[in-house]
Write an enzyme that holds these catalytic residues in place. Structure first.
Site, PDB file in Angstrom:
ATOM      1  N   HIS A  12      28.299  -2.019   8.925  1.00 34.54           N
ATOM      2  CA  HIS A  12      27.101  -1.316   8.485  1.00 34.54           C
ATOM      3  C   HIS A  12      26.237  -2.297   7.699  1.00 34.54           C
ATOM      4  CE1 HIS A  12      28.810  -0.919   4.366  1.00 34.54           C
ATOM      5  NE2 HIS A  12      29.941  -0.845   5.027  1.00 34.54           N
TER       6      HIS A  12
ATOM      7  N   HIS B  62       0.861  -1.172   0.000  1.00 38.59           N
ATOM      8  CA  HIS B  62       0.000   0.000   0.000  1.00 38.59           C
ATOM      9  C   HIS B  62       0.906   1.234   0.000  1.00 38.59           C
ATOM     10  CE1 HIS B  62      -2.535  -3.167   1.729  1.00 38.59           C
ATOM     11  NE2 HIS B  62      -3.596  -2.457   1.360  1.00 38.59           N
TER      12      HIS B  62
END
Length: 322
Positions: free
Chosen positions: A167, A9
């Site tokens: 990371h 959505h």
């Protein structure tokens, strides 16, 4: 290669597609399908059909959707009904799920096999602070990951130079492809910074412990034959100088993945991700003379760059500045 539809959505699917590319690199045979406020179910279905038609292999399709029972799921399900022997749908899409699906495509050729393999990673990606709020069974499982104590020396699945250290690209892609039990950041500077140490430990992927140690401590660990026989380590260095110290100290590896070196004053940038000064160039040359080879790429899916060419271009640029 299994085709992947990311469906949501609103623009969530577009955003997670972009985030996945930042961490794992640009992906072929992946499309984002969005249901916008002005659109209806048939619009979503039409988008999905167009996306699937663009895939190299339309026999193996995996749908990752935001919400079970929502319009994106329902339209994917109507298409799935005619291909249920091979296609698959997974709801509750999050970024760990998407990254795991990308990584799984490197070794799996079935949409349903990938669907089954990404569920636990998606669940493990949901964490909470303070840790006391975690369900007891989650904390118990996390405490059972240690394998220290077995006779033998530590094995090294990847040694990487990356100025960003631990990371997203490391915690997902490289961890998935190399399978370490521990991630070890080797840095005198970071070992003295309690905040950075804590952030690195918290960034470790599910099931993998992260540590920060000075270079001299890493050398001691590498030479320990009594306690690390079950350990598969991924080592992270900020710079080539610390790598050279480790090599001279006897840490036994023969290849370095050169992933990222940040730009700073006095450095030149011979390619998009590496910035070097004269000290870096001299250190890389000394590492090569020591028998170390270089694997220059950010993520496993990238093509390997030529380190000799990078050093040559950097040297030429530095010479022009003199």
């Amino acid at each position: 290669m299994v085709g992947i539809i990311l469906a949501s959505h609103g623009e969530f699917a577009e955003g997670i597609l972009q985030s996945g590319a930042m961490i794992f690199g640009e992906q072929e045979n992946v499309k984002a399908i969005t249901l916008m406020p002005s659109e209806g179910p048939e619009d979503v279905k039409a988008k999905m059909k167009t996306a699937i038609a663009s895939f190299d292999d339309q026999e193996e399709v995996l749908f990752l959707v935001d919400l079970w029972g929502g319009t994106p799921f329902n339209q994917a399900n109507t298409l799935f009904e005619e291909h249920k022997e091979k296609w698959a749908i997974v709801a509750g899409m999050n970024l760990p799920m998407v990254i795991e699906a990308y990584a799984s495509r490197l070794s799996m050729t079935s949409a349903q096999e990938i669907a089954a393999s990404i569920i636990e990673t998606a669940k493990d990606g949901v964490k909470v602070k303070p840790e006391e709020l975690e369900p007891k069974e989650t904390k118990a499982a996390a405490s059972q990951t240690s394998s220290v104590g077995a006779p033998g020396k530590m094995k090294y699945v990847l040694v990487r130079i990356d100025s960003r250290l631990l990371h997203g690209q490391v915690a997902t892609t490289w961890t998935k492809t190399t399978g370490p039990t521990r991630i070890i950041v080797v840095s005198d500077t970071v070992a003295q910074d309690e905040l950075r140490k804590k952030l690195i430990q918290q960034a470790a992927p599910p099931g993998v412990k992260a540590h920060v140690v000075p270079v001299d401590q890493m050398i001691k660990i590498a030479n320990d034959e009594e306690h690390f026989g079950n350990e598969r380590a991924l080592l992270l260095f900020e710079n080539p100088q610390d790598v050279l110290r480790a090599v001279k100290g006897g840490v036994p590896f023969h290849e370095i993945n050169v992933g990222s070196m940040a730009h700073s004053i006095g450095k030149v940038q011979p390619n998009k991700v590496l910035a070097l000064d004269q000290k870096d160039i001299d250190t890389f040359k000394e590492l090569k003379e020591s028998g170390i080879s270089f694997d220059v790429r950010k993520v496993p899916g990238d093509s390997k760059a030529n380190m000799d060419g990078i050093i040559k271009r950097a040297q030429e640029e530095l010479n022009k500045q003199k």
